[in-house]
Design an enzyme around this catalytic site. Sequence first.
Site, PDB file in Angstrom:
ATOM      1  N   SER A 126       0.785  -1.240   0.000  1.00 58.97           N
ATOM      2  CA  SER A 126       0.000   0.000   0.000  1.00 58.97           C
ATOM      3  C   SER A 126       0.812   1.282   0.000  1.00 58.97           C
ATOM      4  O   SER A 126       0.229   2.371  -0.061  1.00 58.97           O
ATOM      5  CB  SER A 126      -0.968   0.004   1.191  1.00 58.97           C
ATOM      6  OG  SER A 126      -2.083  -0.806   0.914  1.00 58.97           O
ATOM      7  N   LYS A 129       0.087   3.876  -2.657  1.00 58.20           N
ATOM      8  CA  LYS A 129      -0.854   4.991  -2.496  1.00 58.20           C
ATOM      9  C   LYS A 129      -0.132   6.336  -2.355  1.00 58.20           C
ATOM     10  O   LYS A 129      -0.743   7.386  -2.568  1.00 58.20           O
ATOM     11  CB  LYS A 129      -1.764   4.742  -1.292  1.00 58.20           C
ATOM     12  CG  LYS A 129      -2.683   3.535  -1.445  1.00 58.20           C
ATOM     13  CD  LYS A 129      -3.566   3.345  -0.221  1.00 58.20           C
ATOM     14  CE  LYS A 129      -4.535   2.192  -0.372  1.00 58.20           C
ATOM     15  NZ  LYS A 129      -3.915   0.871  -0.269  1.00 58.20           N
ATOM     16  N   SER A 305      -5.653   3.366   4.595  1.00 54.04           N
ATOM     17  CA  SER A 305      -5.201   2.521   3.487  1.00 54.04           C
ATOM     18  C   SER A 305      -6.384   1.919   2.736  1.00 54.04           C
ATOM     19  O   SER A 305      -6.454   0.709   2.519  1.00 54.04           O
ATOM     20  CB  SER A 305      -4.271   1.422   3.999  1.00 54.04           C
ATOM     21  OG  SER A 305      -3.430   0.968   2.960  1.00 54.04           O
TER      22      SER A 305
END
Length: 469
Positions: A126, A129, A305
Amino acid sequence: MAGQGKKKIGSLEESRRRNFRILLAVGAVVVLAVAGVVVVKLGTSNDTAGSATVTTSPQPALVTPSPQVVPVPTDAPIPSASGIAAAIGPAVANPDLGKFTGVVADALTGNVLWSADPSTPMTPASTTKVLTASAALLKLPLDHRLSTTVVPGSSPGQIVLVGGGDPTLTATPKGQSGYYANAAHIADLVDQIKAAGTPVTSVVVDSSLFKGDNMATGWFPADIAAGYITPIESVMIEGGRYDGTQDESPRSETPALDAGKVLAQALGVDPANVSLGAAPAGAKPIATVQSAPLSDRLLQMMEHSDNVLAETIGREVAIASGIEASFTGAVDATGKTLQAAGFDYSGVSLHDSSGLSVDDLIPAQVLDRVMTAAAGDGDPKLRPLLDYLPVAGGTGSLSDRYASGNRTGAGWVRAKTGTLSTASALSGFVVDQNGRVLTFALMSNDRPPEVSRPALDAIAGALRNCGCQ
């Protein structure tokens, strides 16, 4: 393993309003305290005479504020490369890191102070991101909103729910918040439809804004039931969650169709009369609602997230770039946006905007360059990225880390987390003991997160403890 948010999200605006109320309350206490020390005593020394005496206490000393949140000094000493290496040496030697790469840099100058295989592409999870959020900040205004509309269908009694890319719609009653704060309400669409006097006997859902596959390369269908993702379609309720009060609630396999059924039920229409289709060309809206601004959605995406938000925001960037709103279009738009801003994108290979794909690859140096640009003087448009990062031991996906055992770094480390079954990553910034801001990107592959995440946390904690001259 994926998806790290556990707590219900509160918006940035709600946080600001709450802090403002606290400041007002503190101010009122100070005013009352100051006023209370001036005592005026009225009385008669002789009832028959009717005279009065007045006594006044001395004027109190002025109250002077003592700010506890102050800027970091611009002249704080820069750690030496050898000092950084010595400080984090024991932590980076931990075998629990598996295949490990990383970068530590000085935020203000951008100079790299320490690195280990920084150009090697790694599974980022993640921390992907970070790139999605940065592209959005560079390409879109912070107040950008997404519209969900209802238009007349092609036959009498038919309406079409047209997805505008917003996955945060809520079915909660007006005045109540769903999973996403400040989200648009289905109830508002219903009120507008009824006010227009439109009779409704069937609902069509148009999700044609998003193109191509709705599941990315490197995703697993089991992650839908696990609550980490849902097929990416242009209209959803609560990000496709069955339970809008839970982050990792099981998700729908047909989120757009489900949104149409929720609207139908609210209008008293049989859900069996809901189908997928297309809106008539040129049809004018009879109802419209708008999402929360991009600034709110980026905070929600980064702090907890949120994979679905990442994928839809990636498509926002694609649309703004004149590229089709698909997985390929979103990652292409992100790369082009960052490269146009001057970032070296060498070694990046993405299949999604969230990092859930096990086939994604990003070198640590790419993540750190973006973080340094946000924390230093690289690009003012990226500065909000810092506010979106979870706080170690405090918020979002870092709330349960640094909270027990070795708490070094708690409250000081701010970073985007990344977790898959054999990949962990951490990218953010920390203020060292001398007040110098250091950025970092730390990536571990080939180890389960239960051992690699504490090992990564220890490195970031060692940077917080560093004087390192």
